[in-house]
Design a protein around this motif. Structure first.
Motif, PDB file in Angstrom:
ATOM      1  N   LEU A  50       6.907  -4.673   3.422  1.00  0.00           N
ATOM      2  CA  LEU A  50       6.255  -5.387   2.332  1.00  0.00           C
ATOM      3  C   LEU A  50       7.094  -6.613   2.009  1.00  0.00           C
ATOM      4  N   ALA A  51       6.934  -7.625   2.830  1.00  0.00           N
ATOM      5  CA  ALA A  51       7.649  -8.883   2.636  1.00  0.00           C
ATOM      6  C   ALA A  51       6.748  -9.980   3.182  1.00  0.00           C
ATOM      7  N   PHE A  72      -0.559  -0.409   7.797  1.00  0.00           N
ATOM      8  CA  PHE A  72      -0.429   0.026   6.402  1.00  0.00           C
ATOM      9  C   PHE A  72      -0.738   1.516   6.273  1.00  0.00           C
ATOM     10  N   ARG A 329      12.286   3.106   0.141  1.00  0.00           N
ATOM     11  CA  ARG A 329      13.132   2.264  -0.697  1.00  0.00           C
ATOM     12  C   ARG A 329      14.061   3.094  -1.571  1.00  0.00           C
TER      13      ARG A 329
ATOM     14  N   LEU B  10      -4.395  -1.780  -1.436  1.00  0.00           N
ATOM     15  CA  LEU B  10      -3.604  -2.702  -0.623  1.00  0.00           C
ATOM     16  C   LEU B  10      -2.978  -3.769  -1.490  1.00  0.00           C
ATOM     17  N   ALA B  13      -0.192  -2.410  -3.523  1.00  0.00           N
ATOM     18  CA  ALA B  13       0.991  -2.181  -2.689  1.00  0.00           C
ATOM     19  C   ALA B  13       1.694  -3.491  -2.412  1.00  0.00           C
ATOM     20  N   LEU B  14       0.909  -4.501  -2.095  1.00  0.00           N
ATOM     21  CA  LEU B  14       1.531  -5.781  -1.795  1.00  0.00           C
ATOM     22  C   LEU B  14       2.267  -6.325  -3.007  1.00  0.00           C
ATOM     23  N   THR B  16       3.398  -4.673  -5.641  1.00  0.00           N
ATOM     24  CA  THR B  16       4.570  -3.893  -6.039  1.00  0.00           C
ATOM     25  C   THR B  16       5.628  -3.892  -4.966  1.00  0.00           C
ATOM     26  N   GLY B  17       5.204  -4.108  -3.734  1.00  0.00           N
ATOM     27  CA  GLY B  17       6.158  -3.967  -2.638  1.00  0.00           C
ATOM     28  C   GLY B  17       6.944  -5.219  -2.353  1.00  0.00           C
ATOM     29  N   CYS B  18       6.317  -6.368  -2.587  1.00  0.00           N
ATOM     30  CA  CYS B  18       7.014  -7.585  -2.225  1.00  0.00           C
ATOM     31  C   CYS B  18       8.190  -7.819  -3.165  1.00  0.00           C
ATOM     32  N   ASP B  19       9.042  -8.675  -2.709  1.00  0.00           N
ATOM     33  CA  ASP B  19      10.260  -8.931  -3.473  1.00  0.00           C
ATOM     34  C   ASP B  19       9.993  -9.321  -4.902  1.00  0.00           C
ATOM     35  N   PHE B  75       8.415 -15.295  -4.555  1.00  0.00           N
ATOM     36  CA  PHE B  75       8.870 -14.025  -3.978  1.00  0.00           C
ATOM     37  C   PHE B  75      10.338 -14.104  -3.588  1.00  0.00           C
TER      38      PHE B  75
END
Lengths: 484, 474
Positions: A50-51, A72, A329, B10, B13-14, B16-19, B75
């Motif tokens: 997730l970046a 995913f 994580r 999705l 998730a994106l 919450t997941g990204c920096d 980000f």
């Protein structure tokens, strides 16, 4: 007006959904209870980051949406029930989409090609490395084709829209993986993966039960049996409970022809024994040669190895990656220097207690030298000791066995297969019975050995007459095994 | 309904997941990579950075004496607009630029009037010890982030490939090795890509390390029987040594391979040869034969040179020691002379011959006129620095270093002034500054070139296919 049309339509729908439900249920049961290890394995050797950069990279490759969705969803394959649901749904939807598309022309007969396509995709999904995204590609293209047909039926003026839809579908879903489906379910590989996962999860009893069910003579499972026995401190008792093939039964091969999953699994023995270089070598190669050259599980192991070595910078590299995943994580955070948990600290202290303090240079395929180096640094390393002694015995080298025993555990009272091996040594060197008796070997073992020698002489080297009573002794292995 | 749910999932998730920029304990902002104090060429691509502890949307500003440009934190990253960046740097030659956020300075860097060769080739390879998978040779434009694959496993049946070497920074003259079926040394010369088999009958293996003669007619190579071995302790990991190695000179006009007794005996190991810019000398590393691997810590390579006559293609009959390992302590590898011939940059390790796996390896600059060695402390890191190359004008060096995580090699650059002063190195900039943190391959053998190489991955594929017997093709 044909009053039968609604009835026919209802029947078709009932047939469609009835079949779909049944298929979904069967697929779920299969993947959940018969084939879950394959799915868990796929998750372990994939990595959904997730970046921004890895996410946007999907758009630069074909089948972007299918691959993004597939990767995913694959991260949830670590939960066997979720994996089975996802895969069952996907394959069922492939069938439903096919039926929907073809029922316009074939009506109820569309069930046949739908079932055939589901069957083909099912066989593909039974492969070790076939990605979920490939089935999603197929699903996407079918849905797009269905939408295309609907649009065209509404009039030729929608041709432009159709072309856009077609082009978009190919971009989002690609052209699919048209590789020929191979074989079908491979239950041996399923058991291999399950054994590896049992070990990884610490399910030792389940692993033992699984190994007990495996056919004798399989080198891969022999390695796991020996590893489990070493971890439990019982290798001396169980070494010859099943067939052994020399060193191949102790160390999984690490060479260019080894499948990546076996390459990776080879790290477990070295990691247990405290040889971090060998462990890292196997884990790294297993990851590099896996389909996507990355994976949560090898990254966790590489992080652990680096932490044990005190190489915080290298560990941070791997922990950084894991901290960009949904499911790892927390695991990564618990191992960062700044937020390390007391449990992790305790585990590190334990692992570091076996680290070598001196260096040596050894070939990548010289396990015996590695074992001796471990013991030269820590003679109390029980894992390395049992492996070394077992290696000597499986090589039928009782001379080296005696040397190693005297060197690394002279005070240990011989029992189990070690005692049996000592008797072979004593016999070869004509050691007086008084000395043999004083060695601490159990009287029953001494008597059994005398019986063996007597019967071996009487049998004139015939193995079959000795097998029933002595088949699990080292004496029998020493005389009759083909592997050394 | 289900599809909407999945989309929401999705999206969640994106998001919450990204920096999310995490605030540091004292609220300070930190950035990575560390470009503070670096001297950068005026034509380098934007020095994009990761910013930890900054609120998303914050403005990061690059300020020069005349002019500035800004970009927002997204980000946790900052991407400076390329065109405006180049305009700013073009106007700021010889100036120190400051990068700040919210009134605080993050770092400053100096823009050298010297531009750097615009192209860099390197090999991308996983740190997979003695084996390989999916290796690629890539050419990157240093003025933007453009990358072009020159050769990769997908087009060569996963062959091993290594050591793409420009001739003194010339894009139109280079070679690299492609191993396995249909492989050889692929030479790009006179607008053509040709395949040579650089292995004489007396050689157990084909040519390994090498470099060009300035004429473009010759190249000098070593052949090396390379043995990888594992170390046992800590993060030392590997020891790679040669059991045998000698030198040879290849004549690409005639296809001849030449050697000489002084560089092909069994009493010594010879490796890492390179020509002087005037083509009159071959510099290389030499160590007396010793039993390996047991005595690997007694293996010390000196730097020596031997004369070369371009008219005849013959080597001289005496060896001159340029850097004596016994006297200086340590072991030399990978000598590379500056284009003006005044300096020699080499790797110094405690012992042995494979610098990238020796954490203590540092770069050293030998002044050939005075014999003085500059230990270049400003280039030293916490892991090996090696596999360097010079720019065509001698003002820049590129090298690979495993500093940081100690496992994955990255490319660094440093400025070399006319008086030999070397600046603080800086990391190869990336379009996404977090790329290096998430990338699981090493950048290997970075080599600067002033123009793009004229061949493509398809040319390599075709050449290899034409050389492979039909039965061997997959």
């Amino acid at each position: 007006m044909n009053t039968n049309q609604p009835t026919v339509g209802r029947r078709l729908r009932r047939a469609e959904w009835g079949s779909a439900l049944l298929v979904a249920l069967l697929l779920f049961v299969f993947f959940r209870f018969c084939y879950s290890a394959h799915l868990v394995h796929r998750e372990q050797f994939s990595l959904f980051l997730l970046a921004p950069e890895p996410l946007t990279a999907y758009a630069r490759h074909p089948a972007s949406l299918a691959r993004l969705l597939g990767d995913f969803l694959t991260q949830f394959f670590c939960f066997p029930t979720a994996a089975a649901v996802i895969l069952a749904l996907t394959l069922t939807l492939v069938g439903v989409a096919t039926f929907r598309l073809l029922s316009r022309w074939l009506r109820g007969w569309a069930l046949l090609p739908a079932a055939a396509l589901v069957a083909v995709e099912f066989v593909r999904q039974c492969g070790l490395t076939y990605p979920l995204s490939s089935s999603l590609q197929l699903l996407g293209l079918l849905l797009a084709a269905d939408a295309l047909v609907r649009l065209l039926r509404r009039g030729w003026r929608r041709v432009l829209l159709c072309l856009l839809l077609a082009a978009g579908s190919v971009w989002l879903f690609g052209w699919g993986d048209w590789s020929r489906p191979k074989g079908g379910p491979d239950f041996r590989v399923e058991q291999m993966l399950a054994a590896d996962q049992d070990w990884h999860a610490g399910r030792v009893e389940a692993l033992q039960r699984r190994l007990d069910r495996q056919p004798a003579g399989d080198t891969y499972f022999a390695c796991w049996r020996n590893l489990l026995s070493v971890a439990r401190g019982r290798l001396g008792e169980t070494l010859l409970d099943g067939p052994q093939e020399g060193l191949n039964s102790l160390f999984l091969p690490v060479n260019p022809t080894t499948p990546y999953a076996v390459l990776y699994a080879a790290n477990e023995a070295w990691f247990l024994m405290g040889d971090m270089t060998n462990a890292e070598h196997a884990a790294m190669l297993g990851m590099v040669f896996s389909p996507s050259a990355q994976g949560a599980r090898p990254l966790m192991r590489l992080a652990e190895i680096s932490l044990v070595n005190g190489d915080e910078a290298a560990a941070d590299k791997y922990l950084d990656l894991l901290s960009h995943t949904l499911l790892y994580r927390r695991w990564a955070a618990d191992r960062r220097a700044a937020s390390r948990t007391p449990e992790v600290e305790r585990w590190l202290r334990l692992k570091r207690s076996l680290l070598v303090q001196t260096d040596c240079v050894r070939a990548t395929i010289d396990p015996l030298r590695s074992l001796r180096h471990l013991l030269d640094n820590h003679p109390e390393n029980p894992f390395a000791l049992d492996y070394l002694l077992a290696a000597d015995l499986l090589n039928r080298d009782v001379e080296t066995f005696a040397d190693d025993y005297r060197r690394y555990c002279p005070q240990r009272r011989p029992d189990g297969v070690w005692a049996e091996a000592w008797l072979v040594y004593y016999n070869a060197h004509s050691v007086p019975p008084r000395e043999v008796a004083a060695s601490g070997i159990d009287g029953e073992v001494l008597r059994a050995f005398d019986d063996y020698v007597r019967q071996w002489k009487t049998a004139g080297g015939n193995a079959s007459s000795l097998r029933d009573r002595f088949g699990r002794t080292y004496w029998y292995y020493f005389h009759f095994s083909d592997h050394a | 309904m289900r599809s909407r749910f999945c989309l929401l999932l999705l999206l969640a998730a994106l998001l919450t997941g990204c920096d999310r920029p995490s605030s540091s304990a004292d609220g300070s902002v930190a950035c990575w990579p560390d470009y503070d104090g670096a001297v950068v060429p005026c034509n380098i691509a934007p020095l994009n950075i990761c910013v930890d502890g900054a609120r998303s949307g914050s403005m990061v500003t690059v300020t020069a004496a005349e002019g500035s440009l800004s970009a927002r934190v997204r980000f946790g990253r900052v991407r400076f607009p390329e065109r405006r960046w180049h305009r700013l740097l073009a106007a700021a030659k010889g100036d120190t630029l400051r990068v700040g956020i919210g009134g605080s300075e993050l770092f400053s860097f100096f823009v050298s009037p010297d531009s750097i060769d615009a192209y860099l080739t390197y090999r991308l390879i996983a740190p997979s010890y003695e084996v390989w998978d999916d290796v690629a040779i890539v050419e990157r434009c240093l003025e933007d982030f453009g990358e072009r694959i020159l050769s990769d496993g997908a087009h060569t049946d996963n062959a091993c490939m290594n050591c793409h070497t420009h001739a003194f920074g010339r894009g139109d003259l280079s070679f690299f090795h492609l191993r396995g079926a249909g492989g050889g040394t692929l030479v790009s010369r006179d607008g053509r890509l040709q395949r040579f088999t650089l292995q004489a009958d007396s050689m157990p293996v084909a040519a390994t390390y090498g470099d060009w003669h300035p004429s473009g007619r010759y190249a000098v190579f070593s052949w090396n029987c390379v043995v990888p071995a594992l170390r046992a302790q800590g993060s030392r990991r590997m020891e790679v040594y040669d059991t045998a190695s000698d030198l040879l000179v290849a004549d690409f006009d005639t296809g001849a391979l030449r050697t000489a007794p002084l560089v092909s005996g069994t009493d010594a190991f010879e490796t890492f040869p390179t020509f002087s810019p005037d083509g009159r000398w071959i510099y290389f590393c030499r160590a007396p034969f010793t039993a390996l691997p047991d005595s690997v810590e007694q293996l010390h390579y000196s730097l020596v040179r031997i004369a070369f006559d371009a008219a005849t293609g013959c080597l001289g009959d005496t060896l001159e020691t340029v850097w004596d390992a016994d006297a200086q302590g340590g072991s030399a590898s990978f000598p590379k002379l500056s284009p003006d011939g005044r300096r020699l940059l080499f790797c110094r390790s405690d012992f042995g011959t494979f610098p990238i796996w020796h954490r203590e390896t540092t770069l050293q600059m030998l002044n050939l006129a005075t014999g003085c060695v500059d230990s270049l402390p400003q280039l030293a890191g916490d892991a090996s620095s090696s596999y360097h190359s010079w720019s065509s004008d001698g003002r820049w060096i590129a090298f690979a270093s495993k500093r940081g995580d100690g496992q994955y090699g990255r490319v660094y650059f440093a400025h070399v002034a006319a008086d030999g002063t070397v600046s603080t190195p800086f990391l190869l900039p990336q379009r996404d500054a977090q790329h290096d943190r998430l990338f699981l391959k090493s950048y290997n053998i970075p080599d600067l070139g002033s123009s793009p190489v004229p061949f493509s991955v398809r040319d390599v594929q075709r050449l290899r296919r034409d050389a492979t017997p039909p039965a061997s093709r997959r």
